[in-house]
Design an enzyme around this catalytic site. Structure first.
Site, short mmCIF file in Angstrom:
data_model
loop_
_atom_site.label_atom_id
_atom_site.label_comp_id
_atom_site.label_asym_id
_atom_site.label_seq_id
_atom_site.Cartn_x
_atom_site.Cartn_y
_atom_site.Cartn_z
N VAL A 167 0.51 -1.64 0.16
CA VAL A 167 0.32 -0.12 0.23
C VAL A 167 0.33 1.23 0.16
CG1 VAL A 167 -2.41 -1.20 1.27
CG2 VAL A 167 0.58 -0.13 2.68
N GLU A 168 0.29 2.22 -0.75
CA GLU A 168 0.77 3.86 -0.31
C GLU A 168 2.18 3.60 -1.39
OE1 GLU A 168 0.54 6.38 3.26
OE2 GLU A 168 -0.12 4.88 4.17
N GLY A 169 2.59 3.36 -2.58
CA GLY A 169 3.37 2.69 -3.27
C GLY A 169 3.52 1.48 -3.11
#
Length: 775
Positions: free
Chosen positions: A471-473
């Protein structure tokens, strides 16, 4: 002649070869460039630069303009001083933050039963109520809106403590404080939006989520297909928007949804603002800011992220009317959503997810380190077996590294900086190292780690780790595209100005100036690379472990800066050379981890034997940097430049190797026995007061097992029986040891009888043989 260590170091200081070589090469570079300072470069060079230098899109420009640059700029300059870090950065909890950690957070942790949470796939109602009523959703919200006003450090420590107990609860609390719309509202909301939403968010009345990811836009969030058109209906200016978001944490229970989409205005209805990515706030029920509500908004269907149990699902709508009053900041903020997201959400990426990696590593040091001391095979604790010690040492070194990195980043935030590049490094490095720790832990605990149940203290962290990686990149793309790609453009002392000179048009004077400065910069760091490479050859480690590694990192910083300058020859091709960019990112990330470790050590060097952990951690850092640089040089696509970089950085070949076994053994012992190092590396790990809790049992058993084993060893050597008091200690330790080695077993799983009717054979041996003959 025999020269003492002190004399060798004095020679390196007074007649330092780095100084001499540096001066020679810098003078040579300036001499070569002297004519260039008196005239402009020829047009073909300018035209070539226009072709090869990377183009900066609007979304990239927003990312590059967001936040601040921190001390990574000194790494790109090739000259970072540890003294600067020590004098500039410090971090500690406020009295209020410490109290919240010691009281409310402890109470919440005691309420959590991760096994039952995963069985129910939800937090229990009383936990939801406690979280909402006690300000956990408003930790970072300013006090003026009813929040707790915590710093990034306070936020991280709460998530870390929760993460060691329940990744489900940690994720639930983290989202409103890092990925929710609260930060956007606080910075950009209209007064009406702020006055209505922020007190409700701080009080836990509203549960927020943020919808960014969609089927076609994961790490490449700016490529979202979610689109809206400005319309006016019944005298109300608004937007008709179609959107499909997925993987949205808290979406199934959210009462207010932040939504990012691309806005167009074909009929030119906007009086302020512009077309582009826009962020709106959609309530699930009508409220004063959106009196008609958002008909057609759908939330609720859940994803199942590896069975961990936190709320995650979809946000969808087709041709939904969203009034302009729902846009965060109102009509004037239309089209500025990407800038807003880059400015506000990058900081959280460096706090919440890294805190999970720190939590996993600290838990491994405490519980797995303790388990290895308690668990015996072949009549000895498995902590005494070298194959296990190797893995325990890795856990110890990693825990030190991530704890140092977290404290360093939180100190940077406390200094008023918001560095997105360091935030990306934190996310990628701490989650990756957390995964390494938990993998080593699973190997050590063996069957106790794969048998799920209330007694299993590592399985959930093992299962949940890929979520943090993704997640988040996703880490793979963060490493290969963001860390060095953004870092080079943002933090290199001359590149941004050089690119802007090209993009502004025929600005030959500025181009000439910045290209000259860039080449001077390369010559300066060439001199530093060669000079410092020679200087470290006569720098003994001795007892000054920190000083020794500061010299190594100083050399590596110059190596990195010089090789980064050489990398500019790839121009825009560096964007697509992900193998190369990823290795540059490895160098930059390990420089951050290394300097953070040295900085952290300075404030904790009073801890007995911590220098041994630092030594092991820095062996890893130096070896990683060396291998990444060798990878760049061996695979650099421009002929001859790879060998030139190698000659300037490692003319003698590989100089850094894996740590010796003796050091690994020492570190493993430090985290498996009651030591100051074990206490430091395991601070802020929640230990239940329930005597039947497995982590509680292990925490108590370590000192008991060590003492009992010493007694038995002494008795064997003296060929005597234990005294009554000694036998009581042995018996108590053995009783607790016996409890700890047990694993969970259940009459049934998933409420399904395993010995059901279908398990009874309805055939005979004779029948089976006959059927086989017939075939």
């Amino acid at each position: 002649s025999v020269v003492g260590k002190r004399e060798v170091w004095q020679f390196g200081s007074v007649c330092n070869p780095s100084h001499t070589m540096h001066r020679v090469l810098v003078k040579a570079g300036r001499a070569a460039l002297a004519p260039a300072t008196r005239r402009t470069f020829i047009n073909p060079a300018y035209d070539l630069a226009k072709k090869v230098m990377p183009k900066i899109s609007n979304t990239e420009a927003a990312a590059l303009s967001s936040g601040t640059i921190s001390w990574e700029q000194d790494l790109f300059a090739g000259d970072l001083k540890l003294k600067k870090l020590v004098s500039t950065y410090d971090v500690k909890l406020t009295a209020e933050e410490q109290s919240f950690l010691d009281n409310e957070t402890e109470v919440l942790c005691e309420m959590l039963d991760q096994h039952q949470i995963e069985e129910d796939q939800n937090l229990p109602p009383e936990v939801w109520k406690y979280i909402r009523e006690n300000g956990f959703f408003g930790m970072v919200m300013p006090k003026k809106w009813g929040g707790l006003g915590f710093s990034g450090h306070g936020h991280a420590c709460v998530i870390e403590k929760l993460g060691g107990r329940s990744p489900t609860a940690a994720t639930t609390v983290a989202v409103p404080n890092s990925l929710g719309p609260g930060e956007l509202l606080n910075h950009y909301g209209t007064p009406e939006q702020q006055e209505f939403y922020l007190p409700r968010l701080a009080a836990g009345i509203d549960i927020p989520c943020f919808g960014l990811t969609g089927p076609a836009s994961g790490s490449d969030a700016a490529s979202m297909r979610d689109a809206g058109v400005v319309v006016e209906e019944n005298g109300v200016l608004g937007m008709r928007v179609t959107f499909s978001k997925r993987y949205i944490t808290l979406a199934p229970v959210a009462t207010v949804i932040g939504l990012a989409f691309k806005l167009s205005d074909p009929n030119k209805l906007l009086t302020v603002g512009q077309e582009g990515i826009t962020v709106a706030l959609l309530p699930t029920e009508p409220n004063p800011t959106v009196p008609q509500g958002i008909p057609g908004l759908r939330t609720g269907p859940r994803h199942n992220p590896l069975g961990v149990g936190f709320m995650n699902g979809t946000v969808q709508g087709e041709d939904v009317f969203i009034p302009m009053s729902a846009v965060i900041g109102g009509e004037a903020r239309c089209g500025f959503g990407w800038n807003m997201l880059m400015e506000c959400l990058g900081e959280g990426r460096g706090i919440s997810l890294p805190a999970g990696g720190v939590a996993a590593s600290r838990l491994c040091a405490l519980a797995v380190g303790g388990y290895a001391r308690v668990r015996k095979q072949f009549k000895v604790p498995i902590a005494e077996m070298e194959g296990v010690q190797e893995k325990l040492a890795n856990i110890g070194a990693i825990t030190f590294q991530v704890a140092a990195a977290q404290a360093m980043f939180n100190a940077v935030l406390a200094n008023g900086e918001k560095p997105p590049v360091l935030s990306a490094i934190m996310k990628q490095q701490c989650t990756e190292k957390g995964r390494q720790s938990i993998n080593e832990a699973m190997d050590i605990v063996g069957g106790a780690g794969i048998s799920k149940g209330p007694a299993n203290f590592v399985a959930t962290a093992y299962v949940a780790t890929p979520i943090a990686i993704t997640v988040e990149g996703a880490n793979a793309l963060t490493r290969s595209l963001i860390i060095f790609g953004q870092g080079l453009t943002r933090a290199h002392p001359h590149l941004r100005s050089l690119i802007e000179a090209i993009q502004h048009g025929d600005d030959m004077p500025t181009f000439n100036k910045e290209l000259t400065n860039t080449i001077k910069h390369a010559f300066t760091n060439l001199g530093r690379s060669v000079g410092r490479g020679l200087a470290v050859q006569v720098r003994p480690k001795g007892s000054d472990v920190a000083g020794y590694y500061e010299a190594q990192l100083s050399r590596f910083a110059a190596n990195f800066a010089f090789c980064s300058d050489v990398g500019l020859t790839l121009g825009g091709g560096l964007k697509t050379s992900e193998y190369i960019s990823g290795r540059y990112a490895d160098v930059l990330s390990n420089l951050y981890m290394g300097y953070a470790a040295l900085w952290y050590y300075q404030s904790h060097k009073h801890v007995k034997d911590l220098d041994k952990v630092l030594d092991l951690a820095m062996y890893d850092v130096c070896h990683n940097i060396q291998e990444a640089l060798f990878g760049i040089q061996a695979n650099f696509p421009v002929p001859l430049l790879g060998p030139i970089m190698k000659a300037a950085t490692f003319p003698r070949g590989r100089e850094y190797h894996a740590a010796p076994d003796k050091l690994r053994k020492q570190v493993s012992e430090l985290i498996t026995t009651p030591t100051e190092v074990r206490a430091l590396l395991t601070e802020n790990v929640f230990v239940s007061k329930n005597p039947n809790d497995r982590v509680n049992q292990i925490s108590r058993a370590v000192s008991m097992a060590v003492e009992a084993d010493k007694i038995m060893s002494a008795c064997r050597k003296a060929k005597r029986q234990p005294t009554t008091e000694e036998q009581a200690k042995i018996d108590a330790a053995e009783e607790l040891r016996e409890q700890i080695i047990q694993v969970d077993a259940f009459p049934t799983l998933a409420n399904q009888e395993h010995n059901h009717q279908g398990m009874t054979p309805t055939w005979t041996v004779q029948r089976a043989a006959a059927e086989k003959v017939a075939q």
